[in-house]
Design a protein around this motif. Structure first.
Motif, PDB file in Angstrom:
ATOM      1  N   LYS A  94     -18.487   2.773   1.149  1.00  0.00           N
ATOM      2  CA  LYS A  94     -17.750   1.985   0.167  1.00  0.00           C
ATOM      3  C   LYS A  94     -17.149   0.721   0.779  1.00  0.00           C
ATOM      4  O   LYS A  94     -17.237  -0.346   0.206  1.00  0.00           O
ATOM      5  N   SER A 115     -18.242  -1.488  -5.732  1.00  0.00           N
ATOM      6  CA  SER A 115     -16.860  -1.626  -6.171  1.00  0.00           C
ATOM      7  C   SER A 115     -16.517  -3.083  -6.223  1.00  0.00           C
ATOM      8  O   SER A 115     -17.247  -3.939  -5.757  1.00  0.00           O
ATOM      9  N   GLU A 116     -15.370  -3.350  -6.776  1.00  0.00           N
ATOM     10  CA  GLU A 116     -14.816  -4.672  -6.915  1.00  0.00           C
ATOM     11  C   GLU A 116     -14.877  -5.448  -5.598  1.00  0.00           C
ATOM     12  O   GLU A 116     -15.054  -6.647  -5.570  1.00  0.00           O
ATOM     13  N   GLU A 175     -14.993  -4.867 -13.626  1.00  0.00           N
ATOM     14  CA  GLU A 175     -14.130  -4.063 -12.755  1.00  0.00           C
ATOM     15  C   GLU A 175     -12.673  -4.496 -12.940  1.00  0.00           C
ATOM     16  O   GLU A 175     -11.761  -3.676 -12.914  1.00  0.00           O
ATOM     17  N   TYR A 198     -13.268  -1.117 -15.392  1.00  0.00           N
ATOM     18  CA  TYR A 198     -14.495  -0.366 -15.104  1.00  0.00           C
ATOM     19  C   TYR A 198     -14.514  -0.032 -13.614  1.00  0.00           C
ATOM     20  O   TYR A 198     -13.899  -0.737 -12.815  1.00  0.00           O
ATOM     21  N   HIS A 199     -15.241   0.994 -13.276  1.00  0.00           N
ATOM     22  CA  HIS A 199     -15.234   1.467 -11.891  1.00  0.00           C
ATOM     23  C   HIS A 199     -16.653   1.973 -11.629  1.00  0.00           C
ATOM     24  O   HIS A 199     -16.931   3.146 -11.784  1.00  0.00           O
ATOM     25  N   GLU A 237     -18.562   2.244  -9.100  1.00  0.00           N
ATOM     26  CA  GLU A 237     -18.820   3.126  -7.970  1.00  0.00           C
ATOM     27  C   GLU A 237     -18.952   4.577  -8.446  1.00  0.00           C
ATOM     28  O   GLU A 237     -19.719   5.365  -7.917  1.00  0.00           O
ATOM     29  N   LEU A 242      -5.276   4.074 -17.363  1.00  0.00           N
ATOM     30  CA  LEU A 242      -5.260   3.028 -16.344  1.00  0.00           C
ATOM     31  C   LEU A 242      -3.898   2.400 -16.153  1.00  0.00           C
ATOM     32  O   LEU A 242      -3.437   2.257 -15.037  1.00  0.00           O
ATOM     33  N   ARG A 274     -10.043   5.056 -19.121  1.00  0.00           N
ATOM     34  CA  ARG A 274     -11.383   5.006 -18.559  1.00  0.00           C
ATOM     35  C   ARG A 274     -11.986   6.394 -18.716  1.00  0.00           C
ATOM     36  O   ARG A 274     -11.397   7.388 -18.295  1.00  0.00           O
ATOM     37  N   SER A 304      -9.174   4.660  -6.672  1.00  0.00           N
ATOM     38  CA  SER A 304      -8.926   3.237  -6.819  1.00  0.00           C
ATOM     39  C   SER A 304      -7.429   3.092  -7.087  1.00  0.00           C
ATOM     40  O   SER A 304      -6.950   3.453  -8.144  1.00  0.00           O
TER      41      SER A 304
END
Lengths: 520, 520
Positions: A299, A331-332, A368, A372-373, A375, A469, A480, B22
């Protein structure tokens, strides 16, 4: 260190003591056959004296022709003051028909006094008599010295005497048990070194994980000459579990050069681990050493970059040795290189300088940022990339949905969903009730699509997660939703994000279905 | 073995590399404050050079007055061929404002060649220069020798040189990292013994769990004289995770007699572990050593019997030492004392032999069996007890609600709730739109009640969490909703459980409001 090690699996007995695991006879048969195929030498089938279901297992497993494994029956020594031949527990062990019997006896004076409530002398006789009797019946006898290490710390000479009683009676292997799982590795090593000169039969180790040292203790015992290792697949077992045989097998074979399974069997390890988790109805642990789905997942940007230069840089072994796979998470924080890596996995021709790459990266970062995620949702990520590259057309188009949740004065709650879709130029209206609003939507969606796409009958949803979130926003918070789906071959995660939990779930549901349709 | 050990937590950096985790800046601040309260000496806050979010954390944490912990910033040595003072990464480390800086450098020639793509000589200079520069700025500098063990196996003299470069430059502690988590305990022990005579500054250990030996390796390092241990709460971290600080703290303190936290802080360990899991939105592992909810749970008949005779018989430590609890599964005996304890807290007069106690216990066990978790919802628990004892009358009665969620062809989603309540003999009908269905219900409920109970204007919802309980049931799964509410004086948690997420949220909402009305 002996290079010949016997693997002894107790998933069916100790493993079934895990909170939340309850195995049927059918489950046990399936697991035993899978372990036989893997090449485990001994499979402890159960305790016929304590559980009537186990006797059925022993009867049925005889009809399966196992190739590599011997099935063993587990039980205690005779009761204090009884004749061994008349002891009910010992008789059921013989009735199991197993050629190998594992007997546990007490090695701790605390247990002899407080639990058995008999004399130290009688306990030694119970061990001797039971082993001797079973040997006289032509059995291979393994002696589990229960609480051996704790017993040794309290009274070393007595603990040793219990081993010698079993040895004198003809026990084929003597297993040192850290029953409470609390022994530190260096203490355990010291004890083994001290007793070893007194024991001439092969020694074994049975470790529990209450102090997070079960695998370390098992490997230390092997390095000191123990030739028999007990454990369970995935480390299942009471409290914190037994020693995890998956980690033990991989460490013995790859790290210590002990040929306990063949190279090709080792490649089945990840599959076996998942198979057993499935049979036990347990979630497979993502971070499980060697076999977890995150075990070779990268990651951090620095790590991804390095792994692309040289995989060995952040991987202790080649994942394929144990049948696992490298994964690069999105990821972001990840940049262009991650996108290119993923595109390659999807067999898409994408270049770093390509305008499309930049476009996908922007889209990804934008989503992201909204919560959103990706990963955690590789399925949705693949759809996002392929949509951006116009690699497929939507399989259907939503024209609207409506969900009603109603609670009546009597306290009954009902959920109903209506959906309007356009599929292959037809308009489909469907409605369904459900166990909650998302289930109602799920059912209505499948109802609308099944005639057009019969493949959907072969997938089902296997996990569903919700995360709020921005908690501070209270009930208006963004949520999410992650959905995992699977068919016979694979599983995939999809995602949806919205202030409206129903809408977030809908988005994840739609991706889940689209992914299946895309992959066939 | 040194009896003084520094604990270094990297949950916020290495832990946040876990697949599925996260953390927001707010999450990080909450975790840091909790770790400070636990008495962890060093908390690695993040990598300011790699993640803009981390700089915000460093800024904000300064305003919290931590009592026990120093916050550290993490980063790499300067880049090859660059001036240290002008290196962007090094500059951001200084900008973090941390007094303690942790620098990682390469100890493996493989990494120097393939990843850094520089010369062995330049790498030594990079280490020396960076440590020296930060020392000249008055910082405490920890040097993480990345891939130290793998590096040592490949080229021992070079690996040692990297440590000496850090030592010569004035590094305060040198941490030996098993970055890939693949080193066996006896190999790791041998290496530490070999290098120790050459290093005069304190040594530390940073282990990963890829071979299931992270805790064992950390303890072995301590027993060989390492005085600084890095890890993460619950063993979070990339791939198979870092060494689990919970298991390390408990083992050091209870098993090895090292006073790394006080006795009373040790009792917070289970709570801290669960708190961090919750903040990371990870399921708390049932079988986690020491702190898992199954860690002292007994299922086997023999074990339960023995534990009732003598708890020590199947428990390696007293569960309360780490703030955990013994649980006897499938037993109705557990819990009565908890109820009495709680009743006392609420100033209710309840006796063990009271029929009402039995009634509350049954109700509680029935609800927990259905998925309620009152430990996390003391507000709902208090209401449950007081309802059962008829200590108050409901403030209103629901006669029905209806929630509609509709998505139109244009993609717009709207939510609307209608509620019918009976309050003080009046029937109230209200309706409201909302940001999602739960928010619509929330608004409609307040609208209905505010005229009758103006105190409600002074409370608001501050947190909202959703957990899917039986993931395997897919979208038909049962969900647990937790809502935190607060007014000027206090905050309270309430709970709802249902297959229907709207209904579960409704139940938690109602309890939230009732609790406020009860307490005034």
């Amino acid at each position: 260190m002996n290079k010949k090690i016997a693997l002894y699996d107790t998933t069916l007995r100790d493993g079934s003591q895990t909170e939340g695991i309850s195995l049927s006879v059918m489950d046990k048969l399936r697991i035993a056959q899978r372990l036989d195929k893997l090449g485990i030498q001994y499979i402890e089938g159960g305790w016929p004296g304590s559980n009537p279901k186990d006797m059925e297992f022993f009867k049925k497993i005889k009809r399966k022709s196992l190739k590599n494994s011997a099935i063993t029956a587990f039980g205690s020594t005779r009761r204090p003051g009884k004749s061994t031949g008349k002891d009910k527990n010992v008789r059921t062990l013989l009735e199991s028909g197993c050629k190998v019997i594992t007997i546990f006896g007490k090695s701790s004076v605390l247990h002899v006094r407080d639990i058995l409530r008999t004399s130290n002398e009688e306990n030694l006789k119970m061990i001797y008599d039971t082993v001797k009797y079973l040997k006289s019946k032509g059995k291979t006898v393994f002696f589990d010295a229960e609480h051996f290490f704790d017993g040794y710390f309290g009274n070393p000479s007595y603990a040793l005497k219990t081993l010698i009683a079993a040895q004198d009676a003809g026990s084929d292997t003597i297993i040192l048990c850290d029953t409470n799982g609390g022994t530190l590795t260096h203490d355990l090593s010291r004890v083994i070194s001290e007793i070893k000169p007194n024991i001439s039969v092969p020694l074994g180790i049975h470790a529990h994980n209450d102090n997070a040292l079960a695998v370390a203790n098992s490997l230390a015992a092997v390095s000191l000459g123990c030739q028999h290792v007990q454990g369970t697949i995935n480390g299942y077992g009471e409290r914190c579990g037994n020693a995890d045989l998956c980690a033990i097998i991989a460490n013995l074979k790859i790290k210590m050069g002990i040929d306990c399974v063949s190279d090709s069997k080792l490649k089945e390890l990840t599959e076996v681990s998942r198979f057993v988790a499935e049979a036990c109805n347990m979630k497979h642990q993502d971070n499980q050493p060697f076999v977890g789905q995150s075990a070779f997942a990268h990651k951090g940007g620095v790590h991804i970059n390095a792994v692309m230069k040289n995989p060995h840089s952040y991987e202790h072994i080649r994942p394929d040795l144990v049948g696992n796979k490298r994964r690069v998470l999105v990821s972001e924080l990840s940049g262009k290189s991650t996108i290119l890596f993923k595109a390659k996995e999807m067999e898409l021709d994408l270049k770093g300088k390509d305008r499309k790459t930049k476009k996908i990266l922007n889209l990804l970062q934008d989503l992201e940022h909204k919560g959103y995620h990706f990963e955690a949702a590789q399925g949705s990520f693949e759809l996002l990339v392929k949509r951006a590259l116009k690699k497929y057309k939507d399989f259907f188009k939503l024209e609207g949905y409506k969900v009603i949740i109603e609670k009546t004065e009597e306290g009954k709650v009902r959920s109903e969903a209506t959906i309007k879709l356009r599929v292959k130029d037809k308009v489909e209206y469907t409605a369904s009730k459900g166990d909650g609003p998302v289930n109602a939507l799920d059912r209505a969606l499948r109802k609308a699509l099944l005639d057009f796409y019969p493949a959907l009958a072969k997938m089902h949803l296997s996990d569903f997660r919700v995360r709020v979130l921005d908690e501070k926003a209270g009930t208006a918070a963004k949520v999410r939703v992650l959905i995992q789906s699977q068919d016979a071959k694979k599983s995939w995660w999809t995602i949806g994000v919205s202030e409206n939990i129903i809408e977030a779930s809908w988005d994840a549901l739609v991706d889940s279905v689209e992914y299946k349709l895309l992959k066939g």
